[in-house]
Each structure stands twice: as C-alpha cells, then as structure tokens.
Design an enzyme around this catalytic site. Structure first.
Site, short mmCIF file in Angstrom:
data_model
loop_
_atom_site.label_atom_id
_atom_site.label_comp_id
_atom_site.label_asym_id
_atom_site.label_seq_id
_atom_site.Cartn_x
_atom_site.Cartn_y
_atom_site.Cartn_z
N ASP A 144 0.83 -1.20 0.00
CA ASP A 144 0.00 0.00 0.00
C ASP A 144 0.87 1.25 0.00
OD1 ASP A 144 -2.17 -1.67 0.31
OD2 ASP A 144 -2.23 -1.43 2.50
N1 URA Z 1 -1.42 -5.87 4.07
C1 URA Z 1 -1.83 -4.59 4.10
O1 URA Z 1 -2.81 -4.26 4.74
N2 URA Z 1 -1.13 -3.68 3.40
C2 URA Z 1 -0.03 -3.98 2.68
O2 URA Z 1 0.58 -3.09 2.07
C3 URA Z 1 0.38 -5.32 2.66
C4 URA Z 1 -0.33 -6.25 3.36
#
Ligand code: URA
Length: 267
Positions: free
Chosen positions: A126
């Site tokens: 993310d």
């Molecule tokens: N889980 C999440 O919530 N975000 C990420 O970036 C990776 C795994």
C-alpha cells in the site's frame, strides 16, 4: 527504430567503448545470448563472422541498437536480457507502480540509475506501507511468486491500537472473517505492549488487498504503521529506507525453490 535510422546512428557513433542508453556492445550482446565469451566474441567479430542487419561488422566497439538483427555465420542471435533481482525498502508515501496518473511518487524514482533492464514489482505494498518489495525482469518467477497457489509467507510488523487479547490471537490464528471471505490463519507474535498501542509481527501467506490492515481492523485494533519485514526468504535486514540492493545468489536460489516446492505439494 528502423534499420536505416539504426545504421545512421551507428555510423555517427565514434566507436564507443561503453554501453549507452541506445544499446549494448556487440561482444556483450553475444555473451549474454550465451554464444561465447566476450573475448571470443571480439575474435569472431574481427574475423568477420558477425553481421548486424545483414552487414558484416568488424569494429569491436559497435553497439547493438534496439530492433537490430544480429547473426553469426548466418544464424540469428536473439537477445537474452540479463536477469535482474532487486529488493527495495519501499518508504511510505510511494506508489508500488511504474506510473501514477495522479502524479504521486512511484518506486521508479527509487530504482538504481544505472542502465538495466526494465523491472516490475513482485506484488504490491500500500501507499502507506513500507518495507520489503522485490523487483525483477524475470517474469516467470514474478508470476509464480504472486500466484495465490504458491502462498509465499510474508511477515509484517504492525503497530496497532490497544492490545491483543488471547481471543484476538486465536481469531487471527484461525482466520479472521473479512468482507469478501475468511482470511487464512496467520501466525502472530506480540513484540511489545505500550500504553495505548502494541507492536505485533504477523505472518500471512495470502495477498488480499490491504489484508493485514483489514484483519486488525476487524478485531477493533486499527493499524497505525505497517512495515513488511520479509517476503519468503528475503528479509529487510538493515537496508535503509528508499534503498535498493541486488538479491544475493542464495536468496535468488531460495526464491526459485519457493514456487517449485509448493508446486510439488499442491499439484
Ligand atoms: N497488508 C496490508 O494491509 N497492506 C499492505 O501493504 C500489505 C499487506
């Protein structure tokens, strides 16, 4: 680039000694294609056995440009790209994409500036997640590692609001119910508990969208910060934020085994 244009560019080039952004040296091209060593390639070139776009080339510094057709004694030699395997410590505030229509920072800005083949990220973090991000031009390996069937283990360090109860840990271990489905069970290790928040390491093997955040959210412990510490056999170690390094031969071999071992088990 058309042939005529290529040969114009080549004629103008003053016998370059180095690769340029335009192309790579002919001897390196032949070596990467597995034809022979660079030294022996120079010998073959001097002997007049090598042609580019049908014209015999004898100058050792000649560049092979994109779109050029190379042959050795009449046998066409297709380019084989050098394989590149990288791990980046992705910072927060950077998109895991090669281009962002909204103009936000992307991982491309952080890639090494040296000339290298185009790489793609293996999976996604993310915008607001930091940590291990693998990149490669080995499409076969990338596809295997991203495929849900192979379920590569990924470990995240999450700072969450509050503290986990034994019941919360059990729910994480058993598989938290998410909006679309039940997540697979996760391994959890509470690293520290402070006033109002906790630090927890969690290992998952799925790759659902915002999975870790949603799992903790479902338990009433929203994630405050999230860092991926490990992707399969590759750990963050002391790689600085925003830095990238080549994977070691051992890490590459271990990644190659991930898919194959899992394949043996699941098919
Ligand atoms: N889980 C999440 O919530 N975000 C990420 O970036 C990776 C795994």
């Amino acid at each position: 680039m058309g042939r005529e244009m290529n040969s114009n560019v080549r004629r103008r080039a003053p016998k370059p000694k180095q690769d340029t952004s335009e192309g790579i040296r002919l001897n390196k091209y032949l070596a990467q294609a597995g034809i022979t060593s660079r030294r022996n390639a120079d010998y073959m070139i001097a002997q007049g056995k090598v042609r580019i776009n049908g014209r015999t080339v004898r100058e050792l510094g000649t560049l092979v440009l994109p779109g050029d057709k190379v042959d050795v004694s009449g046998t066409a030699i297709a380019p084989i790209e050098e394989r590149v395997y990288l791990v980046m410590h992705k910072p927060i505030g950077v998109m895991t994409t090669l281009r962002d229509p909204q103009g936000r920072r992307t991982i491309v800005e952080l890639l090494p500036k040296k000339k290298m083949p185009r790489v793609v990220p293996i999976g996604r973090l993310d915008f607001d997640t930091a940590g291990v991000l693998l990149l490669t031009n080995d499409g076969e390996l990338a596809n295997r590692l991203m495929h849900p069937r192979f379920g590569v283990d990924k470990t995240y360090r999450a700072t969450i609001a509050g503290r986990l109860s034994p019941e919360d840990v059990k729910r994480l271990n058993d598989g938290v119910m998410l909006e679309e489905a039940q997540a697979a069970g996760a391994k959890v290790r509470v690293v520290s508990v402070r006033a109002g928040y906790s630090v927890v390491d969690i290992t998952v093997h799925e790759g659902r969208n915002r999975q870790v955040r949603r799992m903790f959210e479902a338990l009433g412990h929203p994630v405050q910060t999230l860092v991926r510490l490990r992707f399969g056999p590759v750990s963050l170690g002391d790689l600085g934020v925003g830095r990238t390094r080549d994977l070691t031969p051992r890490e590459i071999a271990a990644l190659g085994r991930v898919g194959r071992v899992e394949e043996g088990r699941t098919t």
